[in-house]
Design a protein around this motif. Structure first.
Motif, PDB file in Angstrom:
ATOM      1  N   TYR A 185       0.664  -1.150  -0.065  1.00  0.00           N
ATOM      2  CA  TYR A 185       0.071   0.031  -0.130  1.00  0.00           C
ATOM      3  C   TYR A 185       0.973   1.106  -0.018  1.00  0.00           C
ATOM      4  O   TYR A 185       1.690   1.346   0.779  1.00  0.00           O
ATOM      5  CB  TYR A 185      -0.717   0.104   1.095  1.00  0.00           C
ATOM      6  N   ILE A 240      -8.206  -3.969  -1.019  1.00  0.00           N
ATOM      7  CA  ILE A 240      -7.011  -5.070  -1.266  1.00  0.00           C
ATOM      8  C   ILE A 240      -7.611  -6.278  -1.649  1.00  0.00           C
ATOM      9  O   ILE A 240      -8.004  -6.970  -1.036  1.00  0.00           O
ATOM     10  CB  ILE A 240      -6.298  -5.156  -0.103  1.00  0.00           C
ATOM     11  N   TRP A 277      -2.941   0.400  -4.024  1.00  0.00           N
ATOM     12  CA  TRP A 277      -2.385  -1.031  -3.510  1.00  0.00           C
ATOM     13  C   TRP A 277      -1.698  -1.630  -4.847  1.00  0.00           C
ATOM     14  O   TRP A 277      -2.447  -1.816  -5.955  1.00  0.00           O
ATOM     15  CB  TRP A 277      -3.530  -1.867  -3.022  1.00  0.00           C
TER      16      TRP A 277
END
Length: 473
Positions: free
Chosen positions: A51, A411, A463
């Motif tokens: 991230y 994510i 991400w």
């Protein structure tokens, strides 16, 4: 002459009494690399990636003025998850301004609303009269490029392994005239579509970078504007580039007489440009005035209309004087490119929301989950909760971690998906990365990662999944 003897150099900003230079916003001057971070809970083994998040972070104490989020040097933070462990690193985006200021040990450029530019006697002929470059808004990865994005300028490219600054990037000419901080990447075609506004006619352009990094469309004028307008974000469907042109106007005449750079002119209304990606004629839709910072997503409907989800403000706080309510509501607009009709409805009854995000794999397609940042019913001044909106059921759920929390990121994992966010405790000033189950985020984090330094409250991130766990991120 040095900066300290320049008679026109503005006075330092009073950091101690500036809301966006103290507390969770206070600048961080350290660059850190740390591995094996403490983890409370368990990081799933199926997560391998990073991230990355950007945000305004002045390298030295500002002079003249500091207007958040427009001012401040870029600092990119990275939290890497791999093999059940976590690591952290951060780096300044090193513009020529930062590099010279580091040599002098103090700020030489003022805030962008102050009007001061350092003379050649202070910064040399090449940089004389320039304003500070601000690649501090967003971080975008596309076609092997990792880019720190700024507002209406070319981004800075970073080394994806070390985060070291490589230099300015124009994406094979697609960003020749600049780019705003929010290009959109079509997950089906791999194309990156972007736009840019400028102070001179034609005021607005759009362009396209192919999945291989080559320009598919050079900067193309968007005709129909009679003044330079600030447009922060965009939306994208399979057929259209969607731009909401809200009436925040660059008022150069006012600046010349000491007035504000940006002027809220609601009498202009809001104009929505539906720009066909195939190059056909643009369709403009006119509606009442409002302001948009950020979009969640957009998609085409079978009947030819376009749905756009976004956060709507009555006016741009900080750039308009008003005592009227400014609720910041999550909205859905249905736009008909044939008739020019538009219908705006609220998605959530909750107000005070911002930073909407979805699963980026669904960009341009219909979606049912949106996450935002908001305030719970607490005494905190900062945004302190993540809100999760189910568009199929109309149900909102909330997770309130009792910290100042930033923009969420979706994510994707191998076995299940997650939401992540960085938060800072306003009491002990410790920052953490929180990992939530995407199917049940309100239940709280399945893993909380202690970060080695406080991460200042910032802006946007991304991400990056890595399918080879051994690859260094």
């Amino acid at each position: 002459m040095t900066a300290t003897t320049d008679p026109h150099r503005p006075a330092p900003v009073d950091l101690a009494h500036h809301a966006h230079l103290t507390g969770v916003f206070a600048p961080q001057r350290e660059e850190v690399d740390a591995a094996d971070l403490p983890v409370h809970g368990e990081i799933p083994d199926d997560l391998h990636g990073s991230y990355l998040r950007n945000g305004p972070n002045p390298r030295f104490d500002p002079i003249g003025s500091f207007v958040y989020p427009l001012d401040g040097d870029g600092m990119v933070h990275r939290v890497t998850l791999a093999g059940g462990q976590a690591s952290y690193s951060n780096r300044f985006v090193r513009t020529p301004m930062i590099e010279l200021e580091e040599q002098r040990g103090q700020a030489l450029w003022s805030g962008i609303t102050d009007g001061y530019t350092p003379p050649a006697s202070v910064v040399g002929d090449e940089l004389a009269g320039t304003t500070r470059e601000l690649p501090d808004i967003n971080i975008v990865a596309h076609a092997g490029r990792l880019m720190a994005m700024q507002e209406s300028d070319r981004p800075y490219r970073l080394d994806p392994r070390t985060l070291a600054t490589v230099g300015k990037e124009d994406c094979d000419g697609a960003m020749r005239v600049g780019s705003t901080a929010h290009p959109k990447i079509d997950p089906r075609t791999g194309e990156m579509v972007l736009f840019n506004y400028s102070l001179e006619a034609p005021y607005l352009t759009w362009s396209v970078v192919g999945a291989d990094g080559r320009t598919l469309r050079t900067p193309t004028p968007v005709h129909g504007l009679d003044a330079p307008m600030m447009i922060h974000d965009m939306a994208l469907t399979e057929k259209y580039v969607v731009l909401f042109v809200n009436p925040l106007v660059f008022d150069l005449a006012a600046v010349m007489t000491g007035g504000a750079l940006l002027s809220w002119q609601p009498e202009r209304g809001t104009r929505i440009a539906l720009i066909p990606r195939d190059g056909a004629a643009i369709r403009w839709i006119d509606t009442e005035p409002f302001w948009v910072w950020h979009f969640a997503n957009a998609f085409d409907n079978p009947d030819g209309s376009v749905t756009v989800d976004y956060v709507e403000h009555s006016y741009p706080g900080g750039f308009a004087t008003s005592t009227a309510p400014n609720p910041a509501s999550l909205m859905r607009a249905q736009c008909d490119p044939v008739t020019g009709a538009i219908n705006r409805t609220r998605i959530s009854e909750r107000t005070g929301l911002e930073f909407p995000r979805i699963d980026d794999r669904l960009l341009t397609l219909e979606h049912h989950r949106v996450a935002t940042v908001g305030k719970a019913d607490t005494d905190h001044d900062e945004l302190d909760s993540l809100w999760f909106h189910d568009l199929r059921t109309g149900r909102d759920t909330v997770w309130t971690p009792d910290v100042a929390v930033g923009e969420p990121i979706y994510i994707p994992g191998t076995n299940r998906d997650y939401w992540g966010a960085i938060g800072t405790d306003p009491v002990d000033m410790r920052s953490r990365f929180y990992l939530l189950d995407a199917d049940n985020p309100a239940s709280g984090p399945i893993a909380t990662i202690d970060l080695p330094i406080r991460v200042p409250a910032g802006l946007h991130g991304t991400w990056i999944t890595v399918h080879r766990p051994s690859l260094t991120l």
